[in-house]
Write an enzyme that holds these catalytic residues in place. Structure first.
Site, PDB file in Angstrom:
ATOM      1  N   HIS A  34       0.841  -1.204   0.000  1.00 46.31           N
ATOM      2  CA  HIS A  34       0.000   0.000   0.000  1.00 46.31           C
ATOM      3  C   HIS A  34       0.869   1.245   0.000  1.00 46.31           C
ATOM      4  CE1 HIS A  34      -3.363   2.654   1.479  1.00 46.31           C
ATOM      5  NE2 HIS A  34      -2.327   3.299   1.974  1.00 46.31           N
ATOM      6  N   GLU A  35       1.802   1.309   0.943  1.00 45.30           N
ATOM      7  CA  GLU A  35       2.609   2.517   1.077  1.00 45.30           C
ATOM      8  C   GLU A  35       3.529   2.726  -0.123  1.00 45.30           C
ATOM      9  OE1 GLU A  35       2.249   4.944   3.183  1.00 45.30           O
ATOM     10  OE2 GLU A  35       0.566   3.860   4.078  1.00 45.30           O
ATOM     11  N   TYR A  70      -3.704  15.008  -2.784  1.00 43.61           N
ATOM     12  CA  TYR A  70      -4.071  14.254  -1.591  1.00 43.61           C
ATOM     13  C   TYR A  70      -5.143  14.986  -0.776  1.00 43.61           C
ATOM     14  CZ  TYR A  70      -3.241  10.602   1.866  1.00 43.61           C
ATOM     15  OH  TYR A  70      -3.374   9.518   2.700  1.00 43.61           O
ATOM     16  N   HIS A 124       1.884   4.348  -3.056  1.00 48.05           N
ATOM     17  CA  HIS A 124       1.826   5.812  -3.020  1.00 48.05           C
ATOM     18  C   HIS A 124       2.996   6.394  -3.809  1.00 48.05           C
ATOM     19  CE1 HIS A 124      -1.596   6.684  -0.520  1.00 48.05           C
ATOM     20  NE2 HIS A 124      -1.156   5.950   0.482  1.00 48.05           N
ATOM     21  N   HIS A 176      -9.161   8.526   3.492  1.00 46.87           N
ATOM     22  CA  HIS A 176      -9.145   7.123   3.917  1.00 46.87           C
ATOM     23  C   HIS A 176     -10.549   6.557   4.097  1.00 46.87           C
ATOM     24  CE1 HIS A 176      -5.039   8.315   5.282  1.00 46.87           C
ATOM     25  NE2 HIS A 176      -4.737   7.070   4.966  1.00 46.87           N
ATOM     26  N   ASP A 228      -9.147  14.364   7.900  1.00 49.77           N
ATOM     27  CA  ASP A 228      -8.487  13.337   7.090  1.00 49.77           C
ATOM     28  C   ASP A 228      -8.361  13.788   5.628  1.00 49.77           C
ATOM     29  OD1 ASP A 228      -7.365  10.871   6.338  1.00 49.77           O
ATOM     30  OD2 ASP A 228      -9.321   9.961   5.989  1.00 49.77           O
ATOM     31  N   GLU A 241      -5.594   7.006  -2.228  1.00 54.10           N
ATOM     32  CA  GLU A 241      -5.631   5.959  -1.206  1.00 54.10           C
ATOM     33  C   GLU A 241      -6.137   4.634  -1.782  1.00 54.10           C
ATOM     34  OE1 GLU A 241      -4.746   5.333   1.926  1.00 54.10           O
ATOM     35  OE2 GLU A 241      -3.604   7.196   1.842  1.00 54.10           O
TER      36      GLU A 241
END
Length: 360
Positions: free
Chosen positions: A178-179, A193, A182, A280, A275, A202
């Site tokens: 996932h990271e 973002y 990015h 998210h 957020d 995301e």
């Protein structure tokens, strides 16, 4: 084109965490002061790293050349140990090709970087995050009781968790994937973002994080659990993961963490200023659309469904400020372009209709 720049404008500083701030906010209000303190400390550290990233980033994403003599199509991984401090990258503890050591966290990080590299190379012929052999660096044992993992635009960073709510962040391979995704988004569409483009950002990470796990396990779409972060929550938590692509809103329902707020369709789209505009939270909608496409088509999800999503992310038409409708329309175009009027196109149209996103 300079790596990190896009056809839609300049580079945007990146700092993305896997645990959303709304989860840590809720945890920071826990009656147990130990749990609350760890959450508050994590929020403060995230805020510092985010601000530091924005203030120190120069124009253009970092262009880091592979080491001299590095072979194309091969990963170049380096794992560092922060030793529970916050200075990055930390002490170098494992390099490409070296044997596993005694630290399981180091070994998991190394394997996860490799699994991510392998999925993008084998499925999409992409040589690392930037398509140009970018070295993959990761720091483990960051801070004390740090309840997050993040991509800061240049490297991965993993906390060990507090052991009460969150376990070691290298445990779920999809968190690593996932990271790092990015980073792929950073070097391609560079989605803003915030709001819907941020939720797409995301979602891209959840989609490819899940595909990396499925590819590693050799799973079909029907066999996959479609959970993000399974194995991350400690036994005391009532929940299975951070998010569910199959059933957004059902990943956890816990006295301390609260209830998973993700919607599955536009009927429940959440409007919030927190957020980064709910990046998210509302990512559950495109996540669910991908799940529908993948399970409708069957087989390995990284092949046809993943290929369509990858084509859109890297095709040059996805604008930084794209809304769900823009992305959905591009997936229809991509399905037509690659698969003509076959079942892939019908699956894509069906999926967006089911989650309430129109296609132009």
């Amino acid at each position: 084109m300079v790596p990190g720049m896009t056809t839609h404008g300049g580079y945007e500083p990146v700092f993305c965490t896997v645990v959303p701030p709304h989860v840590l906010d809720k945890l920071s209000q826990a009656e147990d002061s130990t749990l609350a303190d760890a959450a508050r400390k994590t929020l403060e550290r995230d805020a510092y790293e985010r601000t530091h990233r924005r203030l120190t980033t120069v124009v253009g994403a970092p262009s880091i050349a592979p080491p001299l003599g590095a072979e194309a199509g091969k990963p170049h991984r380096t794992i560092y140990d922060a030793r529970h401090r916050t200075d990055l990258p930390g002490k170098k503890v494992r390099t490409e090709g070296s044997e596993p050591g005694k630290d399981a966290t180091v070994n998991r990080a190394y394997a996860g970087l490799g699994a991510t590299f392998e999925l993008f190379l084998k499925a999409y012929e992409r040589d690392s995050i930037d398509a140009n052999g970018l070295p993959l660096d990761a720091t483990v044992h960051y801070e004390e009781n740090y309840n997050n993992a993040f991509w800061n635009g240049e490297q991965m960073v993993f906390g060990d968790g507090d052991g009460e709510i969150f376990l070691d962040f290298t445990i779920p391979i999809d968190v690593i994937g996932h990271e790092l995704t990015h980073g792929v988004t950073q070097y391609t569409a560079n989605l803003t973002y915030f709001g819907q483009p941020g939720a797409l950002n995301e979602s891209m990470s959840d989609v490819f994080g899940s595909l990396i796990k499925q590819h590693t396990l050799g799973q079909t779409a029907a066999e996959a659990d479609w959970l993000i972060g399974a194995g991350l929550l400690a036994p005391r938590v009532t929940g299975s993961a951070l998010r569910s692509m199959k059933a957004p809103g059902t990943a956890y329902d816990d006295d301390v963490l609260g209830k998973d707020p993700q919607p599955a369709t536009m009927d429940d789209f959440v409007r919030t200023g927190r957020d980064n505009g709910g990046v998210h939270i509302n990512s559950g909608i495109p996540n669910h659309a991908f799940y529908i496409v993948a399970t409708t088509l069957g087989g390995h999800a990284w092949e046809r469904a993943g290929q369509i999503w990858y084509d859109v992310l890297t095709g040059g038409k996805l604008k930084k400020d794209a809304l769900f409708v823009d992305f959905a329309t591009l997936t229809v175009e991509a399905a037509k372009s690659r698969y003509q009027d076959g079942e892939e196109l019908q699956a894509v149209l069906k999926a967006w209709e089911q989650v309430g996103v129109r296609t132009a």
